[in-house]
Write a protein that holds these residues in place. Structure first.
Motif, PDB file in Angstrom:
ATOM      1  N   PRO A  87     -66.419  32.787  -2.532  1.00  0.00           N
ATOM      2  CA  PRO A  87     -67.650  32.405  -3.224  1.00  0.00           C
ATOM      3  C   PRO A  87     -68.580  31.605  -2.307  1.00  0.00           C
ATOM      4  N   LEU A  88     -69.801  32.075  -2.162  1.00  0.00           N
ATOM      5  CA  LEU A  88     -70.814  31.280  -1.489  1.00  0.00           C
ATOM      6  C   LEU A  88     -71.399  30.269  -2.458  1.00  0.00           C
ATOM      7  N   LYS A  89     -71.669  30.734  -3.689  1.00  0.00           N
ATOM      8  CA  LYS A  89     -72.154  29.845  -4.737  1.00  0.00           C
ATOM      9  C   LYS A  89     -71.843  30.476  -6.081  1.00  0.00           C
ATOM     10  N   THR A  90     -71.489  29.640  -7.053  1.00  0.00           N
ATOM     11  CA  THR A  90     -71.202  30.114  -8.404  1.00  0.00           C
ATOM     12  C   THR A  90     -72.263  29.608  -9.372  1.00  0.00           C
ATOM     13  N   ASN A  91     -72.291  30.229 -10.540  1.00  0.00           N
ATOM     14  CA  ASN A  91     -73.196  29.831 -11.620  1.00  0.00           C
ATOM     15  C   ASN A  91     -74.660  29.781 -11.172  1.00  0.00           C
ATOM     16  N   ILE A  92     -75.066  30.797 -10.428  1.00  0.00           N
ATOM     17  CA  ILE A  92     -76.470  30.941 -10.044  1.00  0.00           C
ATOM     18  C   ILE A  92     -77.234  31.411 -11.280  1.00  0.00           C
ATOM     19  N   GLN A  93     -78.271  30.703 -11.649  1.00  0.00           N
ATOM     20  CA  GLN A  93     -78.907  30.945 -12.942  1.00  0.00           C
ATOM     21  C   GLN A  93     -80.080  31.914 -12.910  1.00  0.00           C
ATOM     22  N   THR A  94     -80.667  32.154 -11.754  1.00  0.00           N
ATOM     23  CA  THR A  94     -81.837  33.035 -11.698  1.00  0.00           C
ATOM     24  C   THR A  94     -81.654  34.101 -10.626  1.00  0.00           C
ATOM     25  N   SER A  95     -82.263  35.248 -10.856  1.00  0.00           N
ATOM     26  CA  SER A  95     -82.208  36.309  -9.844  1.00  0.00           C
ATOM     27  C   SER A  95     -82.990  35.908  -8.602  1.00  0.00           C
ATOM     28  N   GLU A  96     -84.003  35.044  -8.774  1.00  0.00           N
ATOM     29  CA  GLU A  96     -84.769  34.579  -7.617  1.00  0.00           C
ATOM     30  C   GLU A  96     -83.874  33.812  -6.651  1.00  0.00           C
ATOM     31  N   GLU A  97     -83.063  32.890  -7.177  1.00  0.00           N
ATOM     32  CA  GLU A  97     -82.146  32.145  -6.305  1.00  0.00           C
ATOM     33  C   GLU A  97     -81.092  33.083  -5.725  1.00  0.00           C
ATOM     34  N   LEU A  98     -80.620  34.019  -6.524  1.00  0.00           N
ATOM     35  CA  LEU A  98     -79.619  34.965  -6.038  1.00  0.00           C
ATOM     36  C   LEU A  98     -80.127  35.705  -4.810  1.00  0.00           C
ATOM     37  N   PHE A  99     -81.352  36.215  -4.880  1.00  0.00           N
ATOM     38  CA  PHE A  99     -81.865  36.998  -3.759  1.00  0.00           C
ATOM     39  C   PHE A  99     -82.259  36.119  -2.575  1.00  0.00           C
ATOM     40  N   GLU A 100     -82.597  34.876  -2.818  1.00  0.00           N
ATOM     41  CA  GLU A 100     -82.820  33.956  -1.703  1.00  0.00           C
ATOM     42  C   GLU A 100     -81.520  33.761  -0.914  1.00  0.00           C
ATOM     43  N   SER A 149     -66.393  43.676  -1.029  1.00  0.00           N
ATOM     44  CA  SER A 149     -67.633  44.050  -0.349  1.00  0.00           C
ATOM     45  C   SER A 149     -68.094  42.933   0.581  1.00  0.00           C
ATOM     46  N   ASP A 150     -68.867  43.312   1.595  1.00  0.00           N
ATOM     47  CA  ASP A 150     -69.414  42.295   2.504  1.00  0.00           C
ATOM     48  C   ASP A 150     -70.227  41.257   1.735  1.00  0.00           C
ATOM     49  N   ILE A 151     -71.011  41.736   0.781  1.00  0.00           N
ATOM     50  CA  ILE A 151     -71.753  40.849  -0.113  1.00  0.00           C
ATOM     51  C   ILE A 151     -71.540  41.353  -1.537  1.00  0.00           C
ATOM     52  N   GLY A 152     -70.993  40.496  -2.388  1.00  0.00           N
ATOM     53  CA  GLY A 152     -70.685  40.884  -3.757  1.00  0.00           C
ATOM     54  C   GLY A 152     -71.377  39.991  -4.767  1.00  0.00           C
ATOM     55  N   ILE A 153     -71.845  40.593  -5.836  1.00  0.00           N
ATOM     56  CA  ILE A 153     -72.471  39.865  -6.936  1.00  0.00           C
ATOM     57  C   ILE A 153     -71.628  40.076  -8.173  1.00  0.00           C
ATOM     58  N   MET A 154     -71.195  38.989  -8.790  1.00  0.00           N
ATOM     59  CA  MET A 154     -70.324  39.059  -9.959  1.00  0.00           C
ATOM     60  C   MET A 154     -70.961  38.303 -11.119  1.00  0.00           C
ATOM     61  N   ILE A 177     -78.904  35.868  -0.866  1.00  0.00           N
ATOM     62  CA  ILE A 177     -78.590  37.133  -0.202  1.00  0.00           C
ATOM     63  C   ILE A 177     -79.388  37.254   1.094  1.00  0.00           C
ATOM     64  N   GLU A 178     -80.655  36.902   1.024  1.00  0.00           N
ATOM     65  CA  GLU A 178     -81.523  36.957   2.211  1.00  0.00           C
ATOM     66  C   GLU A 178     -80.985  36.046   3.305  1.00  0.00           C
ATOM     67  N   GLN A 179     -80.612  34.825   2.939  1.00  0.00           N
ATOM     68  CA  GLN A 179     -80.077  33.886   3.921  1.00  0.00           C
ATOM     69  C   GLN A 179     -78.769  34.389   4.523  1.00  0.00           C
ATOM     70  N   THR A 180     -77.945  35.020   3.696  1.00  0.00           N
ATOM     71  CA  THR A 180     -76.674  35.551   4.189  1.00  0.00           C
ATOM     72  C   THR A 180     -76.897  36.654   5.217  1.00  0.00           C
ATOM     73  N   LEU A 181     -77.827  37.566   4.928  1.00  0.00           N
ATOM     74  CA  LEU A 181     -78.111  38.647   5.864  1.00  0.00           C
ATOM     75  C   LEU A 181     -78.715  38.122   7.162  1.00  0.00           C
ATOM     76  N   LEU A 182     -79.606  37.137   7.059  1.00  0.00           N
ATOM     77  CA  LEU A 182     -80.206  36.559   8.260  1.00  0.00           C
ATOM     78  C   LEU A 182     -79.155  35.820   9.090  1.00  0.00           C
ATOM     79  N   PHE A 183     -78.241  35.118   8.402  1.00  0.00           N
ATOM     80  CA  PHE A 183     -77.146  34.451   9.108  1.00  0.00           C
ATOM     81  C   PHE A 183     -76.299  35.483   9.857  1.00  0.00           C
ATOM     82  N   TYR A 184     -75.984  36.572   9.185  1.00  0.00           N
ATOM     83  CA  TYR A 184     -75.156  37.607   9.797  1.00  0.00           C
ATOM     84  C   TYR A 184     -75.852  38.224  11.004  1.00  0.00           C
ATOM     85  N   LYS A 185     -77.132  38.487  10.891  1.00  0.00           N
ATOM     86  CA  LYS A 185     -77.861  39.077  12.011  1.00  0.00           C
ATOM     87  C   LYS A 185     -77.928  38.105  13.194  1.00  0.00           C
ATOM     88  N   ALA A 186     -77.968  36.791  12.893  1.00  0.00           N
ATOM     89  CA  ALA A 186     -78.058  35.793  13.959  1.00  0.00           C
ATOM     90  C   ALA A 186     -76.706  35.508  14.618  1.00  0.00           C
TER      91      ALA A 186
END
Length: 285
Positions: free
Chosen positions: A230-243, A145-150, A245-254
Motif C-alpha cells: 500500500p502506498l496510501k489507503t482510504n484515498i477519498q477522491t479520484s483527484e488525489e488518486l490520480f495525483e 500489478s505494478d500499480i493497483g487500485i483497490m 499515480i502520476e507521482q508513482t510513474l514519475l518516480f519510476y521513470k526517474a
C-alpha cells in the motif's frame, strides 16, 4: 495507398512471417458487435481461433504479415484499437466493480478508462501493468500489478437496526468484529474494508460510512514475483488518486533501470524509502 494504422502490436510467432495481433480491451470490455468483428477477422485473416489472455486481453493468432495492415484497419473501423508491448504502460484490467457486483465499492470501469486515457503506451523503464479491483476480493489483480487500485468500504454499525444475531462476527473474514454488552465493535487496525459485513448483514445494521481507494505499488508476477504494497489507503477522491499515480510513474521513470520492474526498484531501494519519496518528492516529467 492505404492509410497506415495509428500503431500496431503484433507478437511474432515461431511460424515464419506469422503474428498474433494483440487488441486493446480496457477492463476486458468489448461490445457484442466488436466481438463479432474479432471473430470475423480471426476467420478471414487468422486460423479461426482467438486467444483470451490472463489479463483480459484478446489476441488473434496466425495472421500473416501481408494481412496485418488490412486486418488492423478493419478492427479500428469497428472501434477496436491495438494493444501495447515493450517498455510501456500496458492494457488496464478491471473487475466489474460496483456497477454489477454487490461487494464492489468503486466504479472500476470508469477508473480503468481514465488510466487508459492518460497513460496507455507511456514510455517507462520496463512494462507497467495496472489492475483495478472493486474490493479486497482482488478479482482485478490489483495486488499483482505494478500499480493497483483497490476499492474499500468503511462500515458503521447501527444499533437500532441490529437484531443481535451475531452474523457479522461469523462472517467477517479477519475477525475484526466483536460483540459485548449488546453492542458490536469493529477493530479498525484489523478490518480490511472488504464490505462483507455491510453486504451480508441480514438486518442491514452494518452500512457503509464511506468508500475510498487503496493505491498499491510494486506488484508483479513473472520470474521474480512479489505482491504490491500500500502506498496510501482510504484515498477519498479520484483527484488525489490520480495525483499519486502520476507521482508513482514519475518516480519510476526517474529511478527505474532499464528492464527493471517497479517492484524490483522497491526491492533495491527499500519499501519505506520508496513510499516516502513518492509521497514527499516532486518529480517533473
Amino acid at each position: 495507398m492505404n492509410t497506415p494504422p495509428s500503431y500496431s502490436c503484433n507478437i511474432r510467432q515461431i511460424q515464419t512471417d506469422f503474428f498474433a495481433m494483440r487488441l486493446r480491451a480496457v477492463g476486458g470490455d468489448l461490445t457484442a458487435d466488436q466481438l463479432n468483428t474479432v471473430a470475423d477477422i480471426a476467420r478471414r485473416y487468422g486460423s479461426g481461433s482467438v486467444h483470451i489472455t490472463t489479463r483480459q486481453g484478446i489476441e488473434i493468432p496466425h495472421v500473416h504479415k501481408k494481412d496485418l495492415a488490412e486486418a488492423q484497419k478493419e478492427l479500428e473501423t469497428a472501434g477496436i484499437k491495438m494493444g501495447s508491448d515493450g517498455n510501456r504502460v500496458r492494457i488496464v484490467i478491471a473487475c466489474p466493480g460496483k456497477n454489477t457486483c454487490r461487494y464492489g465499492s468503486i466504479d472500476t470501469p470508469e477508473i480503468a478508462e481514465e488510466i487508459d486515457r492518460r497513460y496507455f503506451r507511456l514510455d517507462v523503464p520496463y512494462k507497467v501493468k495496472f489492475g483495478v479491483t472493486g474490493c479486497p476480493n482482488n478479482c482485478g489483480k490489483a495486488r499483482e500489478s505494478d500499480i493497483g487500485i483497490m476499492g474499500m468500504r468503511t462500515p458503521k454499525w447501527d444499533s437500532e437496526k441490529c437484531i443481535r444475531c451475531n452474523a457479522c462476527i461469523k462472517l467477517c473474514p479477519v475477525q475484526a468484529i466483536t460483540g459485548k454488552d449488546d453492542r458490536y465493535e469493529r477493530d479498525e487496525s484489523t478490518c480490511i474494508h472488504c464490505s462483507v459485513c455491510s453486504v451480508l448483514c441480514p438486518a442491514k445494521a452494518w452500512g457503509p460510512e464511506s468508500t475510498g481507494y487503496t493505491l498499491l505499488i510494486g506488484g508483479t508476477l513473472g520470474k521474480k514475483p512479489r505482491l504490491g504494497i500500500p502506498l496510501k489507503t482510504n484515498i477519498q477522491t479520484s483527484e488525489e488518486l490520480f495525483e499519486l499515480i502520476e507521482q508513482t510513474l514519475l518516480f519510476y521513470k526517474a529511478n527505474g533501470k532499464p528492464k527493471e520492474r517497479l517492484g524490483h526498484v522497491i526491492n533495491r531501494m527499500g519499501e519505506d524509502a520508496v513510499i516516502q519519496a513518492i509521497l514527499s518528492e516532486s518529480y517533473s516529467a
